[in-house]
Scaffold this active site. Structure first.
Site, PDB file in Angstrom:
ATOM      1  CE  LYS A  35      17.410  42.284  21.217  1.00 43.87           C
ATOM      2  NZ  LYS A  35      16.439  43.037  21.956  1.00 43.87           N
ATOM      3  NE  ARG A 130      11.088  49.299  22.164  1.00 46.43           N
ATOM      4  CZ  ARG A 130      11.447  48.031  22.044  1.00 46.43           C
ATOM      5  NH1 ARG A 130      11.193  47.183  23.030  1.00 46.43           N
ATOM      6  NH2 ARG A 130      12.045  47.587  20.948  1.00 46.43           N
ATOM      7  CE1 TYR A 255      14.663  28.299  52.591  1.00 53.24           C
ATOM      8  CE2 TYR A 255      15.167  27.918  50.285  1.00 53.24           C
ATOM      9  CZ  TYR A 255      15.574  28.131  51.582  1.00 53.24           C
ATOM     10  OH  TYR A 255      16.909  28.165  51.874  1.00 53.24           O
ATOM     11  CG  MET A 303      20.680  30.808  44.938  1.00 55.21           C
ATOM     12  SD  MET A 303      21.830  31.669  46.015  1.00 55.21           S
ATOM     13  CE  MET A 303      20.773  32.825  46.856  1.00 55.21           C
TER      14      MET A 303
HETATM   15  C1  LIG Z   1      14.933  46.188  17.020  1.00 52.67           C
HETATM   16  C2  LIG Z   1      14.849  44.707  17.185  1.00 52.67           C
HETATM   17  N1  LIG Z   1      14.878  43.927  16.096  1.00 52.67           N
HETATM   18  C3  LIG Z   1      14.795  42.577  16.170  1.00 52.67           C
HETATM   19  C4  LIG Z   1      14.681  41.949  17.391  1.00 52.67           C
HETATM   20  C5  LIG Z   1      14.560  40.450  17.438  1.00 52.67           C
HETATM   21  O1  LIG Z   1      13.269  40.116  17.870  1.00 52.67           O
HETATM   22  P1  LIG Z   1      12.833  38.585  18.050  1.00 52.67           P
HETATM   23  O2  LIG Z   1      13.705  38.042  19.119  1.00 52.67           O
HETATM   24  O3  LIG Z   1      11.407  38.660  18.455  1.00 52.67           O
HETATM   25  O4  LIG Z   1      13.070  37.948  16.728  1.00 52.67           O
HETATM   26  C6  LIG Z   1      14.625  42.719  18.548  1.00 52.67           C
HETATM   27  C7  LIG Z   1      14.458  42.058  19.841  1.00 52.67           C
HETATM   28  O5  LIG Z   1      14.007  42.562  20.805  1.00 52.67           O
HETATM   29  C8  LIG Z   1      14.725  44.131  18.442  1.00 52.67           C
HETATM   30  O6  LIG Z   1      14.693  44.912  19.525  1.00 52.67           O
END
Ligand SMILES: Cc1ncc(COP(=O)(O)O)c(C=O)c1O
Length: 366
Positions: A35, A130, A255, A303
């Site tokens: 992701k 969550r 800066y 930047m």
């Molecule tokens: C539901 C879920 N599983 C697995 C992961 C992977 O976690 P990590 O990057 O700590 O291995 C994440 C990352 O945020 C997650 O949201």
């Protein structure tokens, strides 16, 4: 390519780290979590390289999943947060995506749509509060999904809130809660472990692990870089010196004039800035290397540029064109993140599209 800033991504390192995760939990299948653009490493390039070597990929949004399918990625892809709109269920069926279900709406949308989904992971809220449903509801979700006849396999998942802190027993409490919910359901495969849990906690046999940050060679644990855990960092961010000057004692830099020379020394300007992903909040002293010699940030991050000085013990004479390693190799991104008051996850994930990305592996290069 004129500007010399390059993020080099070692694709073999990512595959190595994935296999490393699987060796730590040999009874489990593993998602490669890609992701957020593979934590800034480039989801398409990373997933193409791992495709058919991994059991499945995991992403956060359907757009991320479709991007991979349209790039010809063939392995299963799972939506970790499930769908955000009812219409996504039809796309899941069309593209063959798997999904989490964490609330009543996602479940009733699926049943209304009457689409077929190969695997659905029902998310148990085991204490993170969550996403997910609690123990009193989770069995009902599993039963309704099984009875719907729409899903080939229903699994149970949860996520840990504190697995990166080995002194915090919350993970044990979450595991106990998860196992008790699982016993109430009966036979069901599990998915609980992120990188920290894969590396340091005992997780249920079988089922699916979900390594994310460790795939990129970065540690989830404070104060312990990925290399010390046996991981191979995948990203090296390098640039070059574009200008050099001599500071006199008392000269102030950049800066806000946040750095003041305590003695006369050289100061080099390097082509990287917060427009590329080098965090603006990084404090003076953040480590880097100039031509292999230890150096550090001296002055506020702009930047497009940063200013750096050598550590006083170095006898290098800095010149335009010398290579600078911002992180990677023996400059752990976790240490740079410390100086920015954050964690390695955020530093790499906030990389922008401006650096040139160079992907390499023993079998291919781009
Ligand atoms: C539901 C879920 N599983 C697995 C992961 C992977 O976690 P990590 O990057 O700590 O291995 C994440 C990352 O945020 C997650 O949201």
């Amino acid at each position: 390519m004129a500007r010399p800033l390059v993020a080099s991504i070692d694709l073999d390192a990512i595959l190595y780290n994935y296999q490393f995760a699987k060796k730590l939990q040999p009874s489990c299948k593993a998602f490669a979590v890609v992701k957020s653009n593979a934590y800034g490493h480039g989801a398409v390039a990373v997933s193409r390289h791992l495709d058919e070597q991994v059991d499945a990929f995991a992403v956060a949004t359907i757009e991320e999943a479709i991007e991979l399918r349209e790039a010809d990625v063939k392995s299963p892809i799972m939506l970790l947060e499930g769908v955000f709109e009812q219409s996504e269920w039809a796309l899941c069926e069309q593209y063959g995506f798997w999904a989490a279900i964490e609330n009543e709406q996602q479940l009733s949308w699926l049943i209304e749509c009457q689409v077929n989904i190969e695997k659905v992971f029902v998310k148990l809220d085991s204490g993170m509060h969550r996403l997910g449903v609690d123990k009193t509801t989770v069995n009902d979700f599993v039963v309704r999904l099984r009875q719907s006849g729409l899903v080939d396999q229903v699994l149970l998942m949860t996520h840990f809130s504190c697995a990166d802190d080995l002194s915090d027993m919350t993970t044990m409490e979450q595991l106990a809660y998860f196992e008790s919910a699982r016993r109430d359901i009966g036979e069901i495969d599990a998915s609980v472990a992120n990188s920290a849990a894969i590396m340091k906690w005992s997780v249920p046999e079988g089922g699916w692990i979900r390594p994310g940050i460790m795939l990129y060679g970065i540690s989830p644990f404070a104060g312990v870089p990925g290399v010390q855990l046996g991981l191979k960092p995948a990203m090296t961010l390098t640039s070059k010196i574009i200008s050099v000057r001599h500071l006199q004692k008392g000269d102030q830099v950049g800066y806000g004039r946040t750095y003041q020379a305590g003695e006369a020394h050289q100061l080099a300007t390097v082509a990287v800035g917060y427009g590329d992903g080098y965090p603006r909040v990084t404090e003076n002293g953040a480590p880097l290397k100039v031509s292999g010699q230890s150096a550090h940030l001296a002055g506020r991050v702009s930047m497009d540029m940063i200013t750096v000085r050598l550590t006083p013990s170095s006898d290098l004479v800095m010149e335009a064109g010398q290579e600078v390693v911002l992180w990677g190799g023996d400059v752990p991104v976790e240490e740079v993140a410390d100086y920015a008051g954050t964690i390695g996850y955020e530093v790499v994930t906030r990389m922008t599209s401006r650096p040139h990305y160079h992907y390499f592996s023993a079998s291919e290069s781009a």
